[in-house]
Motif scaffolding. Structure first.
Motif, PDB file in Angstrom:
ATOM      1  N   VAL A  93      -3.542   4.317  -2.628  1.00 51.65           N
ATOM      2  CA  VAL A  93      -4.839   4.678  -2.041  1.00 51.65           C
ATOM      3  C   VAL A  93      -4.770   6.143  -1.630  1.00 51.65           C
ATOM      4  CG1 VAL A  93      -6.584   4.129  -0.314  1.00 51.65           C
ATOM      5  CG2 VAL A  93      -5.092   2.306  -1.198  1.00 51.65           C
ATOM      6  N   ILE A 104       0.038   4.829   0.769  1.00 57.03           N
ATOM      7  CA  ILE A 104      -1.060   5.625   1.320  1.00 57.03           C
ATOM      8  C   ILE A 104      -0.769   7.084   0.997  1.00 57.03           C
ATOM      9  CG2 ILE A 104      -2.339   6.212   3.403  1.00 57.03           C
ATOM     10  CD1 ILE A 104      -1.376   3.548   4.602  1.00 57.03           C
ATOM     11  N   THR A 140      -7.188   7.541   8.884  1.00 59.25           N
ATOM     12  CA  THR A 140      -5.944   6.848   8.543  1.00 59.25           C
ATOM     13  C   THR A 140      -5.120   6.562   9.781  1.00 59.25           C
ATOM     14  OG1 THR A 140      -5.964   7.985   6.401  1.00 59.25           O
ATOM     15  CG2 THR A 140      -3.905   6.931   7.060  1.00 59.25           C
ATOM     16  N   ALA A 198       3.171  -1.086   4.072  1.00 58.60           N
ATOM     17  CA  ALA A 198       2.567   0.197   3.708  1.00 58.60           C
ATOM     18  C   ALA A 198       3.609   1.294   3.792  1.00 58.60           C
ATOM     19  CB  ALA A 198       1.387   0.523   4.622  1.00 58.60           C
ATOM     20  N   ALA A 232       0.846  -1.199   0.000  1.00 54.52           N
ATOM     21  CA  ALA A 232       0.000   0.000   0.000  1.00 54.52           C
ATOM     22  C   ALA A 232       0.877   1.242   0.000  1.00 54.52           C
ATOM     23  CB  ALA A 232      -0.906   0.010   1.221  1.00 54.52           C
ATOM     24  N   LEU A 260      -8.789   2.479   2.351  1.00 56.79           N
ATOM     25  CA  LEU A 260      -7.886   1.345   2.443  1.00 56.79           C
ATOM     26  C   LEU A 260      -8.655   0.077   2.741  1.00 56.79           C
ATOM     27  CD1 LEU A 260      -5.327   3.249   4.606  1.00 56.79           C
ATOM     28  CD2 LEU A 260      -4.637   2.040   2.523  1.00 56.79           C
TER      29      LEU A 260
END
Length: 262
Positions: free
Chosen positions: A61, A27, A97, A78, A25, A69
């Motif tokens: 994301v 972010i 988050t 991540a 991920a 997410l």
């Protein structure tokens, strides 16, 4: 002192189906100014370029834009990007988050935060973030490893002092309980932090190259001048930062590459 969070005694690696590898991920917590983005792409693109990650290895994301997410168990690691936002604004997407980060930390998910991501990790895990009392840190500045870095494989063999690209107004002003500072700069005492297991962050931008830093300085030149910076001197000080980038590369190699995940 921040609130103490409970973690498993050893990080519990997230299971990965050999036939359908879990993505890394990225972010994304914001986008760079338009002149930077038009020349160099978004933060997620910069990270992919700096770390040599293929598009099919990552899931970007954009949490700042309302994207959601999947659960932490749906990723193998991540990376949390920088942002023009401020952690102290406590925007809804940012606080959501932060809650995801706390859940992921409890599962032992490897995470790496950059700039805003560095600050958001500290905030999420019980530390404090605020505007730096001495103002903005900007340009290519020296980062110094501390004694605690000696036992950290991600930092093994790096020079004790190295240049890194920075641009931020807020800083981590109090660490979460159990976190360890691994590096500092003259301006900011929390340049690299280890939180728990495979969770790290840097206030500096390991994904920036000299061209990106130069574009930032050109874009913010009027504002930096008003703040008392000598922008010509900052531009002259921009240089390559391979040791700073190495921290991101090592995190990706150890925790996030498809061929290395286990």
């Amino acid at each position: 002192m921040g609130r103490r969070l409970r973690f498993p005694p050893f990080p519990r690696r997230i299971a990965m189906d050999a036939l359908t590898p879990l993505p890394l991920a990225i972010i994304q917590t914001g986008v760079p100014p338009a002149p930077v983005a038009s020349r160099h792409g978004n933060f997620s693109h910069m990270i992919r370029e700096a770390a040599g990650l293929a598009a099919d290895e990552v899931e970007v994301v954009a949490v700042h834009a309302g994207e959601r997410l999947r659960g932490p168990a749906g990723y193998r690691a991540a990376i949390i990007t920088g942002s023009p936002a401020m952690v102290t604004d406590r925007e809804a997407w940012s606080e959501t988050t932060a809650g995801w980060i706390r859940e992921a930390a409890g599962l032992g998910l490897p995470m790496f935060g950059i700039c805003y991501g560095h600050q958001l990790l500290a905030h999420a895990l019980g530390g404090a973030v605020d505007y730096h009392p001495q103002g903005r840190e900007v340009g290519t500045n020296t980062v110094e490893l501390l004694e605690a870095a000696g036992g950290i494989p991600l930092l093994a063999g790096l020079p004790s002092r190295f240049p890194a690209h920075l641009i931020h107004q807020q800083s981590v002003v109090a660490l979460p309980a159990g976190a360890t500072v691994l590096a500092r700069s003259a301006h900011d005492p929390h340049q690299i932090v280890h939180y728990h297991g495979a969770i790290y962050s840097s206030q500096y931008h390991p994904e920036f190259c000299p061209r990106i830093m130069g574009t930032y300085l050109a874009h913010f030149q009027p504002q930096l001048g008003r703040e008392g910076f000598d922008v010509e001197a900052l531009q002259a000080g921009v240089c390559a930062t391979p040791a700073a980038r190495e921290l991101l590369l090592r995190f990706v190699r150890r925790h996030a590459r498809l061929e290395k995940a286990a």
